[in-house]
Design a protein around this motif. Structure first.
Motif, short mmCIF file in Angstrom:
data_model
loop_
_atom_site.label_atom_id
_atom_site.label_comp_id
_atom_site.label_asym_id
_atom_site.label_seq_id
_atom_site.Cartn_x
_atom_site.Cartn_y
_atom_site.Cartn_z
N GLU A 332 0.82 -1.21 0.00
CA GLU A 332 0.00 0.00 0.00
C GLU A 332 0.85 1.26 0.00
O GLU A 332 0.59 2.23 -0.71
CB GLU A 332 -0.93 0.01 1.22
N THR A 335 2.88 1.75 -3.40
CA THR A 335 2.05 2.10 -4.56
C THR A 335 1.19 3.34 -4.30
O THR A 335 0.50 3.81 -5.21
CB THR A 335 1.12 0.93 -4.93
N ALA A 337 -1.53 3.48 -2.62
CA ALA A 337 -2.88 3.04 -3.00
C ALA A 337 -3.71 2.68 -1.78
O ALA A 337 -4.37 1.64 -1.75
CB ALA A 337 -2.78 1.85 -3.95
N VAL A 341 -9.45 1.60 -4.90
CA VAL A 341 -9.32 1.58 -6.36
C VAL A 341 -9.71 0.20 -6.86
O VAL A 341 -9.72 -0.78 -6.11
CB VAL A 341 -7.88 1.91 -6.81
N GLU A 345 -7.32 -0.73 -12.08
CA GLU A 345 -6.64 0.55 -11.88
C GLU A 345 -5.38 0.37 -11.05
O GLU A 345 -4.35 1.00 -11.31
CB GLU A 345 -7.58 1.54 -11.18
N PHE A 346 -5.47 -0.50 -10.05
CA PHE A 346 -4.32 -0.71 -9.17
C PHE A 346 -3.12 -1.27 -9.93
O PHE A 346 -1.97 -0.94 -9.63
CB PHE A 346 -4.68 -1.64 -8.01
N ARG A 349 -0.49 1.01 -11.01
CA ARG A 349 0.36 1.60 -9.97
C ARG A 349 1.53 0.68 -9.59
O ARG A 349 2.43 1.12 -8.88
CB ARG A 349 -0.47 1.92 -8.74
N ARG A 470 -2.90 -6.73 -2.06
CA ARG A 470 -3.60 -5.44 -1.94
C ARG A 470 -5.09 -5.66 -1.73
O ARG A 470 -5.75 -4.87 -1.03
CB ARG A 470 -3.35 -4.61 -3.21
#
Length: 504
Positions: A332, A335, A337, A341, A345-346, A349, A470
């Motif tokens: 996390e 990225t 992030a 998301v 989309e992730f 990243r 994630r």
């Protein structure tokens, strides 16, 4: 039936007499030479312990870090000493080859690929492969493929998590990495993860079964006899190989038609297309058989290593949930992030910059490779009499095997906690990953034959792990079930790894 039982018993007795003859003659000769490693086991004992072979050899290595296996006509030295490993893989590299001893056993599956050959054949393939792996085109193309297939896998796992379904995550990794290697290596969309290719499933099963049958030759003194009469395990191997060859030659012909028809003519990103271009320049050496061998060696290097490491990695994360959480937090942060998301989309990243910040993930994957190396043993053939760094002699004609699986469990190498999964052993005080000597950590070989795809493999594993951790947390479906390996060329989890995923 009684006749065949009598013949089998007679063969075993004759082989035992040959082994005893070799033992006594060898002992008489050795008394006049430099010290020779003690005999700790025989080829028959290894065959008896085939189902737990790596445990068996590790147990022996705990008592003797180097020992001798008596076989017919030669000895097999097994070593866990990093100094010996450095000597055979680097210092005296030219004296330790694959040779006919290993080629005879492996070539029915891997042919004249880079894992079976020596000399000019090896140098030629190494040179071409080295160039391909160093190109930015391949790095960028492979990263796109890895992110795309990791996202597809994440969607499959999301559906299973929503419906609280159990899944065999090893099977999912095998299919996903097979899809990746076919796209990167051969420019082909296999879609085995989605189950749309029954032909690909048959190929993958035949390939894995052949790996086990080939590896069995190392402990079966009767394999050549079985091959001669096409019986037993050798008859089964022959059938599996036909399935493999039919699939691979069909792939080669399909790629040839694409190129001759003008498709992919401008953008040859996959490795097979680039080899086909070379085949026009050197048709005598790069023919269909050569391409077949390249493909199968590339598959065993690119599919099994990453899929199996990821499988054992997630097994460890299930056993150590605090480590799983720590890696998820690192992903996390790297990225950026933390906000909500989508999976697709992730993936955008998970850049090279973000991956370079995931030191603890890199350490945890490396710790998995230390304890569960995808290639658990690797052997060489000694060409001429020599003396190893520990002062013991080895004869020309002997084989010498080093065991990454056993080495990862040796206290004299890794300390008292050698058998404990502890990623921190790879992290310095500043939180930065610190590598070890490749002669101590041998998962990627070392010296002139060190794995060219090492960084390629790490990139794929980190992308898959980052995307999955994630969005999900994983638990074993049955905490009490003992997880075992399947004894073959690579370290498969026997009967799969069944887990449950939960949305993070």
């Amino acid at each position: 039936m009684e006749f065949y039982a009598f013949i089998s018993l007679l063969i075993v007795l004759l082989l035992s007499l040959l082994l005893l003859k070799g033992f006594f003659l060898g002992s008489f000769t050795e008394s006049k030479r430099k010290p020779y490693y003690p005999i700790s086991t025989s080829v028959f004992q290894r065959l008896y312990n085939f189902g737990r072979l790596h445990h068996y050899q590790t147990d022996l290595a705990h008592r003797h870090k180097n020992f001798r296996v008596v076989a017919i006509g030669h000895s097999d030295i097994f070593t866990t000493d990093p100094a010996n490993v450095e000597y055979i893989l680097k210092t005296n590299f030219s004296n330790y080859v694959k040779g006919t001893y290993h080629y005879d056993k492996l070539s029915d599956l891997l042919g004249d690929g880079i894992f079976t050959v020596d000399g000019e054949k090896w140098r030629r393939q190494r040179k071409i492969a080295s160039y391909e792996f160093s190109t930015k085109v391949l790095r960028d193309f492979s990263s796109l493929v890895f992110r795309s297939n990791a996202a597809k896998l994440a969607h499959v796992i999301s559906n299973a998590a929503t419906s609280n379904q159990t899944m065999d995550i090893q099977d999912l990794f095998m299919k996903s990495t097979l899809d990746s290697i076919f796209k990167v290596g051969f420019g082909t969309e296999l879609n085995s993860l989605c189950g749309s290719s029954e032909e690909a499933s048959r190929f993958a099963e035949a390939f894995d079964d052949s790996s086990e049958l080939i590896f069995r030759r190392y402990v079966d003194p009767l394999w050549k006899l079985k091959k001669r009469f096409n019986i037993g395990s050798e008859a089964m191997l022959n059938k599996k190989r036909k399935v493999i060859d039919e699939f691979v030659y069909k792939l080669i012909n399909s790629k040839k038609k694409q190129l001759s028809g003008g498709q992919d003519s401008m953008k040859k990103e996959d490795i097979l297309s680039r080899f086909l271009v070379l085949s026009h320049e050197d048709p005598e050496n790069i023919n269909d058989r050569y391409l077949r061998d390249i493909i199968l060696n590339f598959i065993i290097a690119g599919k099994d290593t990453t899929a199996l490491t990821l499988s054992w990695f997630f097994y460890m994360l299930c056993k150590y949930p605090a480590i799983q959480e720590k890696i998820a937090r690192e992903v996390e942060e790297a990225t950026q992030a933390k906000d909500t998301v989508s999976i697709d989309e992730f993936t955008t990243r998970v850049t090279e910059e973000a991956l370079s910040k995931m030191h603890y993930l890199h350490a945890a994957l490396t710790e998995t490779l230390r304890l569960y190396p995808p290639v658990p043993v690797d052997g060489k053939f000694c060409l001429s009499d020599d003396t190893l760094p520990d002062g013991f002699a080895i004869k020309g004609g002997d084989s010498i095997t080093y065991g990454p699986y056993a080495m990862g469990r040796m206290k004299f190498i890794w300390g008292e906690d050698a058998e404990v999964f502890r990623p921190e052993r790879w992290i310095d005080d500043d939180g930065i990953f610190q590598p070890e000597s490749p002669f101590k950590f041998t998962a990627f070989q070392a010296g002139p034959r060190i794995c060219l795809g090492k960084e390629f493999a790490y990139r794929q594993m980190k992308i898959f792990a980052a995307i999955l951790l994630r969005f999900f947390r994983f638990e074993l479906n049955d905490e009490k079930k003992v997880v075992k390996y399947r004894t073959m060329l690579t370290l498969h989890i026997d009967q799969g790894l069944y887990v449950r995923a939960y949305h993070a």
